[in-house]
Design a protein around this motif. Structure first.
Motif, PDB file in Angstrom:
ATOM      1  N   ASN A  37       0.918  -1.130  -0.233  1.00 61.46           N
ATOM      2  CA  ASN A  37      -0.234   0.068   0.002  1.00 61.46           C
ATOM      3  C   ASN A  37       0.871   1.251   0.056  1.00 61.46           C
ATOM      4  O   ASN A  37       0.404   2.325   0.060  1.00 61.46           O
ATOM      5  CB  ASN A  37      -1.034   0.044   1.183  1.00 61.46           C
ATOM      6  CG  ASN A  37      -0.384   0.000   2.618  1.00 61.46           C
ATOM      7  OD1 ASN A  37       1.047   0.153   2.783  1.00 61.46           O
ATOM      8  ND2 ASN A  37      -1.050  -0.524   3.585  1.00 61.46           N
ATOM      9  N   GLY A  38       2.061   1.300  -0.122  1.00 58.56           N
ATOM     10  CA  GLY A  38       3.007   2.369  -0.345  1.00 58.56           C
ATOM     11  C   GLY A  38       3.318   3.202   0.839  1.00 58.56           C
ATOM     12  O   GLY A  38       3.765   3.925   0.909  1.00 58.56           O
ATOM     13  N   THR A  39       3.036   2.562   2.013  1.00 62.04           N
ATOM     14  CA  THR A  39       3.180   3.314   3.176  1.00 62.04           C
ATOM     15  C   THR A  39       4.604   2.980   4.011  1.00 62.04           C
ATOM     16  O   THR A  39       4.822   3.935   4.554  1.00 62.04           O
ATOM     17  CB  THR A  39       2.203   2.980   4.151  1.00 62.04           C
ATOM     18  OG1 THR A  39       2.182   1.647   4.390  1.00 62.04           O
ATOM     19  CG2 THR A  39       0.866   3.449   3.656  1.00 62.04           C
ATOM     20  N   TYR A  40       5.130   1.825   4.029  1.00 66.15           N
ATOM     21  CA  TYR A  40       6.246   1.677   4.717  1.00 66.15           C
ATOM     22  C   TYR A  40       7.520   0.968   3.726  1.00 66.15           C
ATOM     23  O   TYR A  40       6.983   0.176   3.037  1.00 66.15           O
ATOM     24  CB  TYR A  40       5.900   0.717   5.778  1.00 66.15           C
ATOM     25  CG  TYR A  40       5.236   1.112   6.769  1.00 66.15           C
ATOM     26  CD1 TYR A  40       5.918   1.895   7.775  1.00 66.15           C
ATOM     27  CD2 TYR A  40       3.927   0.715   7.009  1.00 66.15           C
ATOM     28  CE1 TYR A  40       4.785   2.593   8.654  1.00 66.15           C
ATOM     29  CE2 TYR A  40       3.072   1.207   8.029  1.00 66.15           C
ATOM     30  CZ  TYR A  40       3.658   2.141   9.111  1.00 66.15           C
ATOM     31  OH  TYR A  40       2.827   2.655  10.076  1.00 66.15           O
ATOM     32  N   PHE A  41       8.564   1.780   3.731  1.00 62.67           N
ATOM     33  CA  PHE A  41       9.754   1.406   2.864  1.00 62.67           C
ATOM     34  C   PHE A  41      10.889   0.653   3.566  1.00 62.67           C
ATOM     35  O   PHE A  41      11.030   1.215   4.567  1.00 62.67           O
ATOM     36  CB  PHE A  41      10.166   2.820   2.291  1.00 62.67           C
ATOM     37  CG  PHE A  41       9.299   3.105   1.068  1.00 62.67           C
ATOM     38  CD1 PHE A  41       9.697   3.018  -0.353  1.00 62.67           C
ATOM     39  CD2 PHE A  41       8.145   3.910   1.339  1.00 62.67           C
ATOM     40  CE1 PHE A  41       8.804   3.553  -1.241  1.00 62.67           C
ATOM     41  CE2 PHE A  41       7.384   4.417   0.554  1.00 62.67           C
ATOM     42  CZ  PHE A  41       7.535   4.343  -1.023  1.00 62.67           C
ATOM     43  N   THR A  42      11.430  -0.036   2.786  1.00 61.50           N
ATOM     44  CA  THR A  42      12.434  -1.017   3.565  1.00 61.50           C
ATOM     45  C   THR A  42      13.758  -0.869   2.743  1.00 61.50           C
ATOM     46  O   THR A  42      13.532  -0.541   1.272  1.00 61.50           O
ATOM     47  CB  THR A  42      12.171  -2.258   3.647  1.00 61.50           C
ATOM     48  OG1 THR A  42      11.769  -3.166   2.252  1.00 61.50           O
ATOM     49  CG2 THR A  42      11.124  -2.874   4.680  1.00 61.50           C
ATOM     50  N   ARG A  43      14.950  -0.745   3.190  1.00 58.38           N
ATOM     51  CA  ARG A  43      16.077  -0.540   2.204  1.00 58.38           C
ATOM     52  C   ARG A  43      16.475  -1.925   1.539  1.00 58.38           C
ATOM     53  O   ARG A  43      16.402  -3.079   2.034  1.00 58.38           O
ATOM     54  CB  ARG A  43      17.128  -0.209   3.468  1.00 58.38           C
ATOM     55  CG  ARG A  43      18.409   0.157   2.391  1.00 58.38           C
ATOM     56  CD  ARG A  43      19.552   0.109   3.776  1.00 58.38           C
ATOM     57  NE  ARG A  43      19.454   1.222   4.815  1.00 58.38           N
ATOM     58  CZ  ARG A  43      19.363   2.515   4.748  1.00 58.38           C
ATOM     59  NH1 ARG A  43      19.985   3.116   3.548  1.00 58.38           N
ATOM     60  NH2 ARG A  43      19.290   3.414   5.966  1.00 58.38           N
ATOM     61  N   ASN A  44      16.678  -1.698   0.310  1.00 54.18           N
ATOM     62  CA  ASN A  44      16.926  -2.998  -0.681  1.00 54.18           C
ATOM     63  C   ASN A  44      18.506  -2.927  -0.866  1.00 54.18           C
ATOM     64  O   ASN A  44      19.033  -3.907  -1.179  1.00 54.18           O
ATOM     65  CB  ASN A  44      16.191  -2.963  -1.821  1.00 54.18           C
ATOM     66  CG  ASN A  44      14.726  -3.392  -1.696  1.00 54.18           C
ATOM     67  OD1 ASN A  44      14.252  -3.667  -0.478  1.00 54.18           O
ATOM     68  ND2 ASN A  44      13.944  -3.448  -2.745  1.00 54.18           N
ATOM     69  N   LEU A  45      18.972  -1.710  -1.218  1.00 53.58           N
ATOM     70  CA  LEU A  45      20.516  -1.615  -1.900  1.00 53.58           C
ATOM     71  C   LEU A  45      21.216  -0.387  -1.339  1.00 53.58           C
ATOM     72  O   LEU A  45      20.603   0.655  -1.618  1.00 53.58           O
ATOM     73  CB  LEU A  45      20.312  -1.756  -3.276  1.00 53.58           C
ATOM     74  CG  LEU A  45      21.921  -2.021  -4.201  1.00 53.58           C
ATOM     75  CD1 LEU A  45      22.489  -3.211  -3.641  1.00 53.58           C
ATOM     76  CD2 LEU A  45      21.251  -2.009  -5.537  1.00 53.58           C
TER      77      LEU A  45
END
Length: 1473
Positions: free
Chosen positions: A318-326
Motif C-alpha cells: 500500500n506504499g506506506t512503509y519502505f525498506t532498504r534494498n540496496l
C-alpha cells in the motif's frame, strides 16, 4: 536427359534465390536534419520524427523505408511532438503559439485545434487519462508580456477536453502547478473517471504555500484532502501516478526534506515511512523508479549532488512503509539511477553500485568505480549478486545514467534476452574500452557478443539481435539469430557514426531503424528488414520437446529449479536459439504463463502499522514507531492478561499462492506488551546546572511539517562560550565542540536543521542534521567582520549557498573594512563578491523576476580606509561580475514578506526618504500622508507586511528618552501611505510598542503617547494601550470591563476613553520573544499591565489574559508573571517574574483555573527565573525555566518541566462540524460583529473541560464561512484623506484626490475604476455588497475595456520584526539600526558596534549599527523553489529525445524530482539520446 538438366538448373536457381534472400534488406534515406524526436506508433510500422531545425514533422508508414512531411501542418510550424501513451493511434504536434494539431490515425491525417493560451514552459503540455483517451488536460501560460518566451512573468493555467480537442477546450482553473487525472495509470481503479488532482497556489506565490485540490466535476467545486489524516498540508511540490498509487510530494517551510503521501483511492492518504536512519528525502534528492503493481521503488540521494550515490528503497503493497534494498546505488546529477527491472518478468532487477563509496564520500572528486549487481528476488536486501560473465568473471555494464540509447537499457519484451555494454573485472571500464555482452537466461549468465561498445536492439520477440559499433564510424551492422552466440554482418553503402538504433516498442517485428551521420555531418536513416534471413515461421507444439519452442522458466532458485514469486512460477514459450525460424507474431507481445505455488512466509508482508523489526526481509513484523494498537473491547483488564490480536502480517494483495503457511491468523498477545504506560497525572522536572552567570543565547530547532524527525532540539551557548545541545527539551544536555571557542550561533532561517558556529578566527563549524554530526567548514576566507554586520546570510532555497561577511586589513583601525564572499558548496570554495561592504543579502520576493542569484549589498562607494563615506545600494544577479546601482546614498535596506524597503538620504543631506519594491527591480518612493509633515525624517522602523501592506513607524520626536512616532500603513505595493495611528511609543534602540496577533488576522496592540505634545518638550511619556481588529483601519482603547478581578474598581470601566487596560509592551521586555500571543493558541493573549487612564510602573502591574482576541480580558494573577503557552494553548504556565520562587502555576482550561506546582526540592533550589521557554510553535508539553540560584556563584540552571504525565489521551478531532462531536469546539471571533476581514471564520479550539492533549498541529482556521456584507470596518482612508473626529474620511485641505485610473495600468485585466470617495478597501477583506464605501462615486471603464464595461453596466505570534528573533529563524534575519545625529554636524558618522550592555561577545547575534537617529530595519526573507522545469528546458535546449521501447516512453515509469521545479514529474531525460 534434357528434362533432367532443366530440373537441375531450376533447382540451382531456386537455391541461389533462397541464399540471396538470407541477407537482410537495407534501404537508405537522406534527412534534411538530424531528428530531435523519433518514435514508433505502438503495434504499427508508422514512425514520426521532429526536425527541430526546420520545425517540420516527417512520417514513415513502412518502418523507415520512405518518408514524407505530414500533411495538414504548415511548413515550419511544428515546435514539438508527443504521442498519446494510452492510444496507439493518437499523437499531437505543438505550435509555438496557440495553434496545434492532432491525429487519430497515426499521422495519416492531422486536425488543427486552437488553445486560448500558449503552452506552459514549466509543465508537460498534455496530461492523459488512462481509461478515456479523449480526455486530456492542456497546460498553458497566461503572460503579461506576449514576448516573454521563457515564461518568467506568466501565470499557469490548465484546460481540459473530453473529445480529444474536436471542440474548444474548457478552462479547468488558473494558478495550477501540475494537474493529473487520478486514473493516470491503467491499473488505478478506485476513483471516478472525472477525478482530477491539481497543485494550486496557496496564500502566497511561494512554493511552500501551494496546496492540493481534488475535484470530481472539473473544478466546479473541489476539496483539499487531509494528507496526514487530520489536516490539510501546504507545500505541495509534485504529483505522480505510479501503478495503482498516486503519490504527492510535499516540502514545507523550514526544510529541504520532502514527505511522500500515498493514496490508492484519492480519499485516504498515508505518509510513506522510511527507516529512521535514512536521513530523509531531500527536495532534489530522490527518484521514483519504475515500480511494480505491488510496490513503489524509490532511490534516495545519500551524498552531495556533485558525485551522487543513493540507497534503494521498496514499499509494501500500500506504499506506506519502505525498506532498504540496496546501498551506494549509482546516480547521475540529473536524478537518473542505474536501475532496471527486466521487461515482462517479475522479480529480476539490475542495478549499479559504487564500489569505492567510502572514498567518494570523503572526496566527491574521486572517480566512482561502478559494479553491476542483479537480484532474482525482487531486489530485496541481501539478494543482490554480481553479474556472472564469461569464465565466471565479474561483468559490469553501463546503465541508465550513461544514456547510450533510449528506452530500456538491457531488456525488451523478448523473454529472458538481455544485452549490455560493459567490461569484465573489478569495476566498469571506460566506455571505449568496453564490449557488447548478452544473456539469454534472464541475466543469470552472460556471454560476450562483440568486441567494442555497440548500440543494440532485439527484434522478432528474440528471433534476431542487431548491433552497430558505437565507438567510431562504421559501414557494417552485425546481427545474430541464435540469442547472441554467433554473429553475421550486413554492409551499408555509407560510413556513418551511429546515432540511434531502434525497432517497434514491443520488439516483435524483424524490422529496425538506424540513424547515423557521415563524416560531413549528413544525416541518414536506414531501414533494416531481417525477414528474409529466416527460412520459415516457427511452430508452437507444447507437447513436443523437438518443436521450435522451449518452456523457459523466468526465475530459478539456487538449485536451478523454477522459483516462486508473488505465489507463482512464471514461464514463457519462447523460440529455441538454434532453429532457423522466426516467431512471426508482429505486434503480439509474448505472454507469460504461471503455475501457482504453496504459500510461504515470503508471500506475506507486514500489515498496516507494522514494520520489519530491523528492515531485513526475514525480520519479524513489529508495531511501527509511535503506533498505538487497539485492544478488543473488554480485553486487558489487567496487565498480565492476554488476548487474541492481529498477527502483524497480511498476504500481499495480488499474491497467487495457495495453501501452505498462513501468517494472517490471529495470535495470542500479552496485554503488557501493547498497552502504553498510563499517565500518572503528575508534572515532573529535571534540573541541570551550567558554568557561567547566564546563558548567552539559545535556539530551538523547530520541526518542519514534512520533516521525518520529531525531536525537541535546543542549541545553547553559555557566557563561557560553551555549546550544549539537548534533543529531549532539556532533560539531558550534551556539550559539543569542547575545544572550540564559539562566539556566535547562526541557525539557518530557511532550513531549520542547519546551524553554524562562529569562532573568533577564520574557522566555522556547522551541522546539517540538528547537531547529530558537527563538521568543520572546509575553508573560510577571513575572520568575521568587526563592524557588527551579520556574518552569514543564508540563501532562501539553496542550502549550500552562503554569503560570508568578513574583515580585511584589520591590523589598523583606519584600514579595517568588511569584505563579502559567497559559496555555492557550503564553504568548499569561496569567491569574493565585493569589498568595503555593509549588509550583503540574498533577495527573494513574491514578484521577483530576477534569478535566484539576486544579491543586494550596501557598498561604500570610495572603497577607501575603513569604509567610511557615502554608502550606495548595489545589486547583482551574477555574483557581481556586473552590478547595478539602485540608490546612490542610503542608510540601509530591509526585506519584509513581499516588500523590499530602502532608507535613502534626501538630496538635502539632512533627512531620509523611504522607497519600496515588490520585485527587487523597480522602486517607488514612499508617498506619506499630506498632513504628515516631518521636516527631517531621521528614523524608520519597518514593522510588518504579512497582510500585503507595510506597517512603517516614522519617528516624529527623536529626542533621546522621549521618542515616539506615527504608524503608517501602505497600499499593496508599498508606495502610498495613510496614517494608521499617531504618537506610537518607541525606545532609544528603535523598538516600537506594536505587536500583531499571529493567530487572528488584523488584530494588533500598540502603545501610544497620550501626552505627545508635552513629551516632545521633555515631559515624561504617558502611555496607553490600543487595539485594532481590522489591520489598523480603526483603533480603540482596550476594554477593561470585568477585567479587574477585584471587588472594587480603579475607575469607571464603562467609559473606555478614561478607563481601559494598559499593557507593558515591547520596549519593556527583557526578551523580545515574550510576546502577548502565540503562534498556535487561537485567540489567546497575555500581558502585564494595569487598569486606568495611563500605564503605570511594571512593579505595579498585574497579569491579564484574553481568550477571544482582545475583546474581553480578565486578571488571572495579582502581580507580575512570565508566561508561556504549550500544546497550542491547552497548557499555560506562569512563573513569578524577577523574584526568587520555587513554583509555577499552570492552567489546562485557558486560565479558568490554576494549579500550583513546586519544582524546588528545598529552599536552596529556589530560582530567580529570567526566562521561560518552549518550542516557538507552542506545540510541546515541555517547558524550560532559565535562571539562577542565590549564592551559586558562577552558575546558572535550567529546569525542564514535563507535563506529558498529566494525560496520555490524545484529543479526537473529527471531520464533522458538530461542536460536540469530539474534543473540539468551533469558535468564531466576535469582534466587529463576528466578521473578520469581511468573512465569518471558524476555528477549532479544544473544549476547556476535556482532559486530553492536542499533540499534532491543528491547521487554522477550520472553515471560512459565507462572506459578510461590507461595513466601515472593511475600509480605511484613501491617500490624501484622513479620519476626522466624526470617524469619517475627509480630504486634507489643499490636496487633491488620488488618481484611481492608475490601477488600470497596474492591472491590465481591470475593467473599471471608481472615482475617489475618500475610502479604500482593505487588501485582506473579502466582504460583498453592503456599504461599499469605495464605490459610491462614479464608475469609469479602463482603457481598452469599454465593451466589457458596457456589457457589465448595461444589462505570528508577535509582529514580523520579531520573527527574526524567534528561534529557529533568528539567525538569518538580522535587525540593524541606522542612526544619524546632529552631533556630527549633519554628516553621517562612521559605523561602530552598539553598546554591549549585557557583556556578550562582540560578535553578538543582533548587532546595532550607530550612525545618527534611527532607521530600524528587519529582514525576514521567505523561501522559494522554481525556475524552468525539466520539460521546458528540454525544449529550449532542443535535446534529442528518441524513444525505442514503450516501457520508458515519455517517462511514464520514471519520475525524477529535479532541482529546478522540485516537482514529481516524468522526466524526459531517460528518453534522450
Amino acid at each position: 536427359m534434357l528434362l533432367l538438366r532443366v530440373w537441375a538448373l531450376a533447382a540451382f536457381w531456386l537455391a541461389t534465390q533462397a541464399l540471396a534472400k538470407k541477407s537482410p534488406e537495407v534501404s537508405k534515406t537522406k534527412l534534411e536534419n538530424l531528428p530531435s524526436v523519433f518514435f514508433y506508433f505502438d503495434d504499427s510500422p508508422v514512425i514520426l520524427t521532429l526536425d527541430s531545425h526546420a520545425n517540420n514533422v516527417w512520417r514513415s508508414d513502412d518502418d523507415g523505408k520512405s518518408w514524407h512531411k505530414v500533411e495538414g501542418v504548415p511548413d515550419g510550424a511544428a515546435w514539438d511532438i508527443t504521442e498519446h501513451p494510452f492510444d496507439k493511434k493518437r499523437a499531437f504536434i505543438f505550435g509555438e503559439g496557440k495553434e496545434h494539431w492532432y491525429t487519430e490515425n497515426r499521422g495519416a491525417k492531422w486536425h488543427k485545434f486552437k488553445s486560448e493560451v500558449p503552452l506552459s514552459l514549466v509543465q508537460p503540455p498534455l496530461i492523459f487519462h488512462a481509461r478515456q483517451p479523449e480526455w486530456i488536460l492542456y497546460s498553458g501560460r497566461i503572460c503579461e508580456d506576449d514576448d516573454d518566451f521563457f515564461g518568467l512573468f506568466c501565470k499557469e493555467v490548465t484546460y481540459y477536453t473530453k473529445d480529444g480537442f474536436d471542440s474548444e477546450m474548457k478552462k479547468l482553473r488558473e494558478g495550477t502547478h501540475g494537474c493529473m487525472f487520478a486514473r493516470s495509470s491503467p491499473i488505478f481503479e478506485a476513483a471516478k473517471d472525472e477525478t482530477v488532482l491539481c497543485i494550486v497556489n496557496g496564500n502566497t506565490a511561494y512554493t511552500e504555500s501551494r496546496r492540493l485540490l481534488i475535484s470530481d466535476n472539473w473544478f466546479k467545486d473541489s476539496e483539499e484532502p487531509k494528507l496526514d489524516g487530520y489536516k490539510t498540508i501546504d507545500g505541495l511540490a509534485g504529483l505522480a501516478g505510479i501503478q495503482k498509487f498516486v503519490v504527492a510530494a510535499v516540502k514545507t517551510r523550514g526544510t529541504d526534506e520532502m514527505a511522500l503521501y500515498v493514496t490508492d483511492d484519492t480519499k485516504t492518504w498515508h505518509r510513506a515511512e522510511f527507516p529512521h536512519d535514512h536521513g530523509g528525502l531531500r527536495e532534489d534528492a530522490y527518484t521514483v523508479l519504475e515500480s511494480t503493481p505491488y510496490s513503489i521503488q524509490v532511490d534516495v540521494l545519500t551524498t552531495r549532488a556533485m558525485n551522487p550515490m543513493g540507497s534503494l528503497f521498496t514499499s509494501n503493497s500500500n506504499g506506506t512503509y519502505f525498506t532498504r534494498n540496496l546501498d551506494h546505488t549509482n546516480r547521475a546529477v540529473e536524478g537518473l539511477v542505474d536501475f532496471e527491472q527486466v521487461a515482462n518478468i517479475q522479480g529480476i532487477v539490475l542495478a549499479n553500485v559504487v564500489k569505492n563509496a567510502e572514498r567518494v564520500l570523503e572526496n566527491p572528486t574521486v572517480r566512482k568505480e561502478i559494479q553491476s549487481v542483479i537480484s532474482f528476488d525482487d531486489g530485496k536486501w541481501g539478494t543482490w549478486v554480481p553479474l556472472k560473465g564469461p569464465d565466471d568473471k565479474r561483468l559490469n555494464l553501463y546503465s541508465v545514467t550513461a544514456l547510450a540509447d533510449g528506452g530500456r537499457i538491457y531488456s525488451s519484451p523478448a523473454p529472458g534476452i538481455l544485452m549490455g555494454v560493459g567490461s569484465l573485472g573489478d569495476h566498469l571500464a571506460e566506455y571505449r574500452d568496453c564490449d557488447l555482452f548478452y544473456s539469454d537466461d534472464g541475466g543469470l549468465t552472460w556471454g560476450k557478443a562483440l568486441t567494442d561498445a555497440h548500440k543494440y536492439e532485439i527484434g522478432g520477440s528474440g528471433s534476431v539481435m542487431v548491433a552497430i559499433n558505437d565507438e567510431d564510424k562504421t559501414d557494417k551492422v552485425s546481427y545474430s539469430i541464435d540469442h547472441g552466440k554467433n554473429w553475421e554482418e550486413v554492409k551499408l553503402d555509407e560510413r556513418i557514426r551511429a546515432r540511434l538504433l531502434t525497432t517497434t516498442p514491443d520488439s516483435t517485428t524483424l524490422k529496425f531503424t538506424l540513424i547515423g551521420t557521415t563524416s560531413d555531418k549528413e544525416p541518414y536513416v536506414f531501414a533494416l528488414d531481417f525477414s528474409g534471413v529466416f527460412e520459415r515461421k516457427c511452430k508452437l507444439d507444447k507437447g513436443s520437446e523437438d518443436g521450435d519452442y522451449e518452456k523457459w522458466y523466468a526465475r530459478l532458485d539456487e538449485e536451478g529449479k523454477p522459483d516462486c514469486l508473488m505465489g507463482h512460477k512464471q514461464y514463457f514459450w519462447r523460440r529455441k536459439p538454434g532453429v532457423n525460424c522466426h516467431v512471426g507474431e508482429d505486434y503480439k507481445d509474448p505472454k507469460p504463463e504461471k503455475e501457482d505455488c504453496e504459500c510461504t512466509k515470503h508471500d506475506f508482508e507486514c500489515d498496516f502499522n507494522y514494520v520489519r523489526e530491523n528492515g531485513g526481509k526475514d525480520d519479524k513484523c513489529v508495531p511501527a514507531r509511535d503506533v498505538k494498537l487497539s485492544i478488543p473491547s473488554g480485553e486487558c483488564k489487567k496487565n498480565e492478561d492476554t488476548y487474541m490480536g492481529p498477527s502483524g502480517y497480511r498476504k500481499i494483495p495480488g499474491n497467487d499462492c495457495k495453501g501452505g503457511e498462513d501468517l494472517e491468523d490471529k495470535v495470542e498477545k500479552k496485554c503488557d506488551e501493547v498497552t502504553t504506560t498510563p499517565s500518572n497525572g503528575n508534572v515532573t522536572n529535571v534540573k541541570t546546572s551550567f558554568a557561567g552567570k547566564r546563558v548567552a543565547e539559545y535556539f530551538y530547532l523547530e520541526n518542519a511539517e514534512s520533516a521525518s524527525k520529531s525531536d525537541e532540539t535546543i542549541i545553547m551557548r553559555t557566557e563561557e562560550q560553551e555549546v550544549w545541545i539537548t534533543r529531549d527539551h532539556g532533560a539531558t544536555w550534551k556539550r559539543v565542540l569542547e575545544t572550540v571557542n564559539v562566539v556566535s550561533i547562526y541557525p539557518n532561517a530557511h532550513l531549520w536543521d542547519a546551524v553554524y558556529f562562529i569562532t573568533p578566527d577564520a574557522k566555522v563549524w556547522y551541522t546539517l542534521d540538528r547537531g547529530e554530526s558537527i563538521k568543520p567548514m572546509a575553508s573560510v576566507k577571513t575572520k568575521p567582520n568587526r563592524q557588527g554586520l551579520q556574518v552569514i546570510d543564508f540563501h532562501p532555497t539553496k542550502r549550500d549557498w552562503l554569503i560570508w561577511t568578513g574583515q580585511k586589513e584589520c591590523d589598523s583601525p583606519s584600514t579595517c573594512h568588511s569584505v563579502a564572499y559567497f559559496t555555492k558548496d557550503n564553504g568548499e570554495e569561496w569567491h569574493r563578491l565585493l569589498t568595503h561592504v555593509g549588509a550583503c543579502k540574498w533577495i527573494r520576493t513574491e514578484k521577483q523576476q530576477e534569478s535566484e542569484k539576486l544579491i543586494f549589498c550596501e557598498h561604500f562607494k570610495d572603497e577607501k580606509g575603513n569604509g567610511g563615506g557615502n554608502m550606495e545600494l548595489v545589486a547583482s544577479n551574477n555574483f557581481f561580475d556586473a552590478r547595478r546601482v539602485k540608490f546612490d546614498s542610503i542608510i540601509g535596506y530591509a526585506t519584509m514578506a513581499e516588500f523590499i524597503i530602502v532608507a535613502s538620504i534626501n538630496e538635502d543631506g539632512t533627512s531620509l526618504k523611504a522607497s519600496a519594491s515588490t520585485d527587487g527591480n523597480t522602486f517607488a518612493e514612499a508617498a506619506f500622508p499630506p498632513n504628515f509633515n516631518v521636516p527631517h525624517q531621521t528614523a524608520y522602523t519597518v514593522l510588518d507586511s504579512e497582510t500585503h501592506a507595510i506597517f512603517l513607524h516614522v519617528t516624529v520626536n527623536p529626542k533621546k528618552g522621549f521618542e515616539f512616532g506615527s504608524l503608517l500603513k501602505s497600499n499593496s505595493n508599498g508606495t502610498n501611505y495613510v496614517l494608521s495611528l499617531d504618537a506610537v511609543n518607541r525606545n532609544e534602540e528603535g523598538f516600537v510598542d506594536f505587536e500583531k496577533m499571529k493567530t487572528l488576522e488584523g488584530v494588533a496592540i500598540a502603545n501610544c503617547v497620550v501626552n505627545a505634545d508635552k513629551a516632545a518638550d521633555g515631559e515624561k511619556k504617558r502611555l496607553r494601550s490600543m487595539i485594532t481588529h481590522n489591520d489598523g483601519a480603526t483603533w480603540e482603547y482596550i476594554s477593561a470591563q470585568d477585567a479587574d478581578g477585584k471587588d472594587h474598581k480603579l475607575c469607571d470601566t464603562s467609559d473606555r476613553e478614561k478607563c481601559s487596560l494598559n499593557l507593558h509592551h515591547y520596549t519593556d521586555r527583557v526578551d523580545p520573544r515574550d510576546t502577548f500571543g502565540s503562534g498556535s493558541a487561537v485567540g489567546l493573549m497575555m500581558g502585564v499591565g494595569n487598569i486606568g487612564d495611563a500605564l503605570t510602573g511594571y512593579k505595579d502591574g498585574d497579569t491579564y489574559l484574553t481568550r477571544d482576541g482582545g475583546v474581553h480580558w480578565k486578571q488571572v494573577k495579582k502581580g507580575q508573571y512570565q508566561w508561556e503557552y504549550g500544546d497550542q494553548g491547552s497548557i499555560i504556565v506562569l512563573v513569578e517574574d524577577n523574584a526568587l520562587t520555587d513554583k509555577v502555576h499552570y492552567s489546562l482550561d485557558e486560565g479558568e483555573s490554576w494549579t500550583e506546582y513546586i519544582f524546588a526540592g528545598n529552599s536552596d533550589e529556589k530560582m530567580r527565573v529570567t526566562d521561560i521557554s518552549t518550542l516557538p510553535s507552542d506545540t510541546s508539553r515541555k517547558f524550560i525555566l532559565w535562571g539562577t540560584r542565590e549564592g551559586d556563584g558562577n552558575k546558572f540552571w535550567t529546569v525542564q518541566l514535563d507535563f506529558t504525565g498529566l494525560t496520555d489521551v490524545e484529543c479526537d478531532l473529527k471531520d464533522g462540524d458538530g461542536a460536540d462531536s469530539d474534543d473540539f469546539e468551533l469558535w468564531e471571533p466576535k469582534h466587529q460583529g463576528g466578521c473578520l476581514f469581511g468573512r465569518r471564520v471558524q476555528y477549532n479550539r479544544k473544549i476547556r473541560t476535556h482532559n486530553c492533549y492536542i499533540g499534532r498541529i491543528i491547521k487554522q482556521p477550520h472553515k471560512i464561512l459565507e462572506p459578510c456584507k461590507c461595513t466601515r470596518n472593511d475600509y480605511e482612508c484613501d491617500f490624501n484623506y484622513q479620519r476626522g473626529k466624526d470617524h469619517a474620511c475627509h480630504l486634507v485641505k489643499g490636496f487633491t484626490p488620488p488618481d484611481h485610473q492608475a490601477a488600470c495600468k497596474e492591472n491590465k485585466d481591470l475593467i473599471e475604476y471608481w472615482k475617489p470617495t475618500g475610502y479604500r478597501r482593505l487588501r485582506m477583506t473579502s466582504c460583498e455588497g453592503g456599504q461599499e464605501l469605495d464605490k459610491s462615486g462614479e464608475s469609469n471603464y479602463c482603457p481598452g475595456h469599454e465593451k466589457e464595461w458596457g456589457d457589465q453596466h448595461g444589462g505570528a505570534r508577535g509582529f514580523a520584526l520579531f520573527l527574526a528573533i524567534v528561534a529557529p529563524i533568528a539567525a538569518a534575519a538580522v535587525i540593524g539600526w541606522f542612526v544619524w545625529t546632529r552631533v556630527l554636524g549633519g554628516r553621517f558618522g562612521a559605523i561602530r558596534l552598539g553598546e554591549d550592555n549585557n557583556g556578550q561577545s562582540p560578535f553578538v547575534r543582533y548587532p546595532i549599527i550607530v550612525i545618527s537617529a534611527i532607521v530600524a530595519l528587519a529582514v525576514s526573507i521567505p523561501t522559494i523553489l522554481g525556475a524552468i522545469g525539466s520539460w521546458a528546458s528540454s525544449k529550449l535546449t532542443r535535446t534529442r529525445r528518441y524513444t525505442s521501447r514503450s516501457s520508458f516512453a515519455r517517462g511514464t515509469d520514471y519520475s525524477v524530482v529535479n532541482t529546478d521545479e522540485g516537482e514529481l514529474l516524468g522526466s524526459d531525460d531517460e528518453d534522450e539520446f
